[in-house]
Design an enzyme around this catalytic site. Structure first.
Site, PDB file in Angstrom:
ATOM      1  N   GLY A 271      -0.674  -9.651  -7.364  1.00 19.46           N
ATOM      2  CA  GLY A 271      -1.850  -8.799  -7.206  1.00 19.46           C
ATOM      3  C   GLY A 271      -2.207  -8.067  -8.478  1.00 19.46           C
ATOM      4  N   ASN A 274      -0.277  -2.411 -12.381  1.00 20.71           N
ATOM      5  CA  ASN A 274       0.877  -2.384 -13.267  1.00 20.71           C
ATOM      6  C   ASN A 274       2.175  -2.832 -12.593  1.00 20.71           C
ATOM      7  OD1 ASN A 274      -0.342  -1.584 -15.706  1.00 20.71           O
ATOM      8  ND2 ASN A 274      -0.660   0.442 -14.833  1.00 20.71           N
ATOM      9  N   GLU A 296      -5.175 -15.268  -7.696  1.00 18.42           N
ATOM     10  CA  GLU A 296      -6.615 -15.134  -7.934  1.00 18.42           C
ATOM     11  C   GLU A 296      -6.923 -14.582  -9.312  1.00 18.42           C
ATOM     12  OE1 GLU A 296      -7.629 -12.461  -4.693  1.00 18.42           O
ATOM     13  OE2 GLU A 296      -7.846 -10.843  -6.141  1.00 18.42           O
ATOM     14  N   GLY A 390      -8.139  -9.734  -2.553  1.00 20.73           N
ATOM     15  CA  GLY A 390      -7.574 -10.956  -1.968  1.00 20.73           C
ATOM     16  C   GLY A 390      -6.278 -10.720  -1.230  1.00 20.73           C
TER      17      GLY A 390
HETATM   18  N1  COA Z   1      -1.539   8.481  -1.024  1.00 19.79           N
HETATM   19  C1  COA Z   1      -2.466   8.980  -1.850  1.00 19.79           C
HETATM   20  N2  COA Z   1      -2.649   8.528  -3.102  1.00 19.79           N
HETATM   21  C2  COA Z   1      -1.855   7.531  -3.532  1.00 19.79           C
HETATM   22  C3  COA Z   1      -0.849   6.994  -2.733  1.00 19.79           C
HETATM   23  C4  COA Z   1      -0.716   7.495  -1.421  1.00 19.79           C
HETATM   24  N3  COA Z   1       0.193   7.015  -0.590  1.00 19.79           N
HETATM   25  N4  COA Z   1      -0.228   6.023  -3.427  1.00 19.79           N
HETATM   26  C5  COA Z   1      -0.812   5.962  -4.626  1.00 19.79           C
HETATM   27  N5  COA Z   1      -1.786   6.876  -4.692  1.00 19.79           N
HETATM   28  C6  COA Z   1      -2.685   7.126  -5.806  1.00 19.79           C
HETATM   29  C7  COA Z   1      -1.966   7.261  -7.132  1.00 19.79           C
HETATM   30  O1  COA Z   1      -1.503   8.570  -7.319  1.00 19.79           O
HETATM   31  C8  COA Z   1      -3.065   6.895  -8.094  1.00 19.79           C
HETATM   32  O2  COA Z   1      -3.961   7.968  -8.179  1.00 19.79           O
HETATM   33  P1  COA Z   1      -4.649   8.387  -9.566  1.00 19.79           P
HETATM   34  O3  COA Z   1      -5.501   7.210  -9.943  1.00 19.79           O
HETATM   35  O4  COA Z   1      -5.430   9.609  -9.204  1.00 19.79           O
HETATM   36  O5  COA Z   1      -3.520   8.616 -10.487  1.00 19.79           O
HETATM   37  C9  COA Z   1      -3.804   5.773  -7.360  1.00 19.79           C
HETATM   38  O6  COA Z   1      -3.513   5.971  -5.968  1.00 19.79           O
HETATM   39  C10 COA Z   1      -3.392   4.366  -7.777  1.00 19.79           C
HETATM   40  O7  COA Z   1      -2.023   4.283  -7.702  1.00 19.79           O
HETATM   41  P2  COA Z   1      -1.172   3.460  -8.772  1.00 19.79           P
HETATM   42  O8  COA Z   1       0.251   3.822  -8.558  1.00 19.79           O
HETATM   43  O9  COA Z   1      -1.753   3.601 -10.129  1.00 19.79           O
HETATM   44  O10 COA Z   1      -1.317   2.026  -8.185  1.00 19.79           O
HETATM   45  P3  COA Z   1      -1.809   0.640  -8.719  1.00 19.79           P
HETATM   46  O11 COA Z   1      -2.625   0.692  -9.971  1.00 19.79           O
HETATM   47  O12 COA Z   1      -0.631  -0.235  -8.683  1.00 19.79           O
HETATM   48  O13 COA Z   1      -2.812   0.239  -7.534  1.00 19.79           O
HETATM   49  C11 COA Z   1      -3.536  -0.234  -5.323  1.00 19.79           C
HETATM   50  C12 COA Z   1      -2.383   0.213  -6.214  1.00 19.79           C
HETATM   51  C13 COA Z   1      -3.019  -0.450  -3.925  1.00 19.79           C
HETATM   52  C14 COA Z   1      -4.633   0.846  -5.307  1.00 19.79           C
HETATM   53  C15 COA Z   1      -4.123  -1.556  -5.926  1.00 19.79           C
HETATM   54  O14 COA Z   1      -3.108  -2.504  -6.036  1.00 19.79           O
HETATM   55  C16 COA Z   1      -5.239  -2.133  -5.064  1.00 19.79           C
HETATM   56  O15 COA Z   1      -6.387  -1.743  -5.178  1.00 19.79           O
HETATM   57  N6  COA Z   1      -4.880  -3.055  -4.163  1.00 19.79           N
HETATM   58  C17 COA Z   1      -5.797  -3.646  -3.220  1.00 19.79           C
HETATM   59  C18 COA Z   1      -6.318  -4.949  -3.700  1.00 19.79           C
HETATM   60  C19 COA Z   1      -5.246  -5.978  -3.861  1.00 19.79           C
HETATM   61  O16 COA Z   1      -4.128  -5.851  -3.384  1.00 19.79           O
HETATM   62  N7  COA Z   1      -5.553  -7.037  -4.526  1.00 19.79           N
HETATM   63  C20 COA Z   1      -4.544  -8.066  -4.685  1.00 19.79           C
HETATM   64  C21 COA Z   1      -5.041  -9.392  -4.728  1.00 19.79           C
HETATM   65  S1  COA Z   1      -5.436  -9.685  -6.448  1.00 19.79           S
END
Ligand code: COA
Length: 504
Positions: A271, A274, A296, A390
């Site tokens: 996915g 980071n 993807e 995805g």
């Molecule tokens: N409650 C509230 N906020 C939360 C949280 C929770 N349980 N867990 C994480 N966060 C916040 C973090 O603090 C961070 O906030 P900030 O931007 O204000 O600092 C933000 O959410 C993103 O968290 P981060 O740890 O940087 O995660 P990430 O960059 O690894 O992204 C997802 C995590 C889930 C948001 C991201 O993977 C996503 O959009 N996934 C959905 C789409 C997907 O899975 N695609 C995959 C197929 S390609």
């Protein structure tokens, strides 16, 4: 290379015009399908020119000066950002990660249809989304017969070009002409009940052709661009990401030993973000070889794995690389073209293919609950973060569906393992493994009460473990013998407490 070398179809060369003139061809209120997938291959000048026009109309009192914007997935500040800042987007689909879009969606100003990426092209064909008025698609070049050389992403471009009433092409001179040949555009799709099996049995199979088709008569404008993709950089993996990667790699080794996975694993899907990139870095140093990817989006560390030989080939819909990794890609483009296939997202994310290939799906999440339900999209139940992307296509159909997150967020004020998720994207039925830096819970073959114990003991942060144990014990007393025990009054109490006090 002259412009005539890039646009080898004389009638299309004659349609070159300014971005402003091209944007003028997009009516207010139109449904507009633009190229772009995870910051790659999006149009870079027409959206900005359109945003300027819509902003001017707003200034003149035209509150309806908006379009509905459909893309492949997330784009970049020049597209989502520019149009959102101009208050120019009425409805957006299917995935975005732009801060202004996010703010407007959560303020109720922009409507957002957060869809499975594999559903988008077929929903357009089914007519579920209405008529597509205009397509704006970035390409690398045009062949003498009018076929198009796709850019750094494919996304929904085939569907947009087929479906749109009129087409605007952005020919981006900055994109490397040697990309020609890396794409595989499948033209064998059909509408039910005439669909046939998709003849792809190995991640590297080429089942289509390297070019997009487009009726030259539909092309209303050609705009020339010379701008790079957004190419955001990745931070080096932090300690939690590295620990998550370590747990996951131990688990995969265990599965190989147990005979449930082959030594070279099964095709990997990774996915966005980071953590996913850190897992790939761990796999690059790990014990497995001869790996493949059916995913993807191709990120930096997948490129590194191709270079090191750990990964033999990768199928994706987009190249989402940092500037450094993109330079490496361009410097060795012949090497990578033999090992990378870029496909439409209807194929990269197709349930039939994900199930057939036995993909190992590894996605990040926002939170999971003790029973293994996963929230990937919403903060505290109501605010959208990005979208499902995805992750649902892969999670439901994968051989193994793995979700990962640090056990806490916001400096420990939030537990990412909660009694009940505040929004459901992936139900317990689609989630086999949950990993945090604390450990890994293998939920296969377990009933809900067994899953809860494991998730609490293996994945929760120690600071929240006692409270989760206490919740689960009381839930079992409140609902004795029941299948998925909850204290309903309290199930979302951790979220409401956070909203009230700033701490769960
Ligand atoms: N409650 C509230 N906020 C939360 C949280 C929770 N349980 N867990 C994480 N966060 C916040 C973090 O603090 C961070 O906030 P900030 O931007 O204000 O600092 C933000 O959410 C993103 O968290 P981060 O740890 O940087 O995660 P990430 O960059 O690894 O992204 C997802 C995590 C889930 C948001 C991201 O993977 C996503 O959009 N996934 C959905 C789409 C997907 O899975 N695609 C995959 C197929 S390609």
């Amino acid at each position: 290379m002259s412009l005539a070398d890039r646009i080898r179809h004389p009638a299309l060369l004659a349609k070159v015009m300014s971005a402003e003139d091209a944007a003028g061809l997009i009516p207010v209120g139109a449904n507009v399908g633009m190229s772009g997938f995870t910051g790659a291959g999006y149009p870079k000048r027409v959206p900005q020119a359109l945003a300027d026009r819509l902003a001017a109309l707003h200034a003149a009192g035209r509150e309806d000066a908006r379009i509905s914007l459909w893309t492949g997935a997330s784009t970049a500040p020049e597209l989502d950002g520019a149009l959102a800042k101009a208050h120019g987007i009425a409805t957006r689909l299917p995935y975005q990660s732009d801060p202004t879009c996010r703010q407007q969606i959560n303020a109720g100003e922009m409507l957002y249809l957060d869809m499975h990426l594999s559903h988008v092209p077929q929903f357009a064909w089914f007519g579920f989304l209405g008529k597509l008025d205009v397509a704006v698609v970035e390409v690398v070049g045009v062949l003498p017969d009018g076929r198009l050389i796709p850019s750094t992403s494919v996304g929904n471009n085939k569907t947009w070009l087929d479906q749109a009433e009129r087409v605007i092409l952005e020919v981006n001179l900055r994109q490397n002409p040697a990309l020609e040949g890396i794409h595989d555009i499948y033209y064998g799709t059909a509408m039910p009940p005439y669909r046939q099996p998709i003849p792809l049995v190995h991640p590297g199979d080429r089942i289509g052709e390297p070019y997009l088709h487009c009726d030259p008569d539909k092309v209303a404008a050609v705009v020339v661009t010379d701008l790079p993709d957004r190419n955001s950089t990745f931070t080096p993996p932090d300690a939690a990401s590295a620990q998550i990667a370590g747990h996951l790699i131990d688990f995969l080794q265990h599965e190989v030993k147990a005979g449930r996975l082959p030594r070279d694993l099964l095709p990997l899907q990774s996915g966005v973000g980071n953590i996913a990139n850190a897992v790939l870095a761990g796999l690059d140093e790990g014990p497995f070889g001869n790996l493949t990817a059916y995913t993807e989006v191709l990120q930096d560390n997948m490129l590194a794995m191709l270079r090191s030989g750990k990964l033999t080939l990768a199928s994706a819909s987009a190249l989402s690389l940092s500037p450094q990794a993109y330079r490496e890609f361009e410097d060795h483009i012949a090497f990578y073209k033999e090992r990378i296939v870029l496909r439409p997202q209807g194929i990269s994310n197709h349930p039939e293919l994900i199930r057939r290939l036995g993909v190992i799906a590894m996605n990040a999440m926002i939170e999971a609950d003790i029973y293994g339900n996963v929230n990937s999209t919403h903060i505290m139940g109501s605010s959208i973060m990005n979208g499902i992307g995805g992750s649902g296509d892969f999670a439901r159909n994968a051989f193994l569906s793995i979700f990962m997150a640090p056990s806490t967020a916001k400096g420990g004020a939030i537990s990412c393992i909660v009694p009940m998720v505040s929004h459901h994207d992936h139900t317990e039925h689609d989630v086999e493994v949950i990993v945090t830096e604390q450990g890994l819970a293998d939920l296969r073959g377990l009933a809900p009460t067994q899953r809860a114990r494991l998730v609490i003991e293996r994945c929760a942060h120690p600071a929240y473990r006692d409270a989760l144990r206490d919740y689960f014990d009381r839930a079992r007393r409140t609902a004795p013998g029941q299948h998925t025990p909850h204290v309903l009054d309290e199930a979302l109490g951790w979220h409401t407490r956070y909203l009230r006090t700033g701490h769960m």
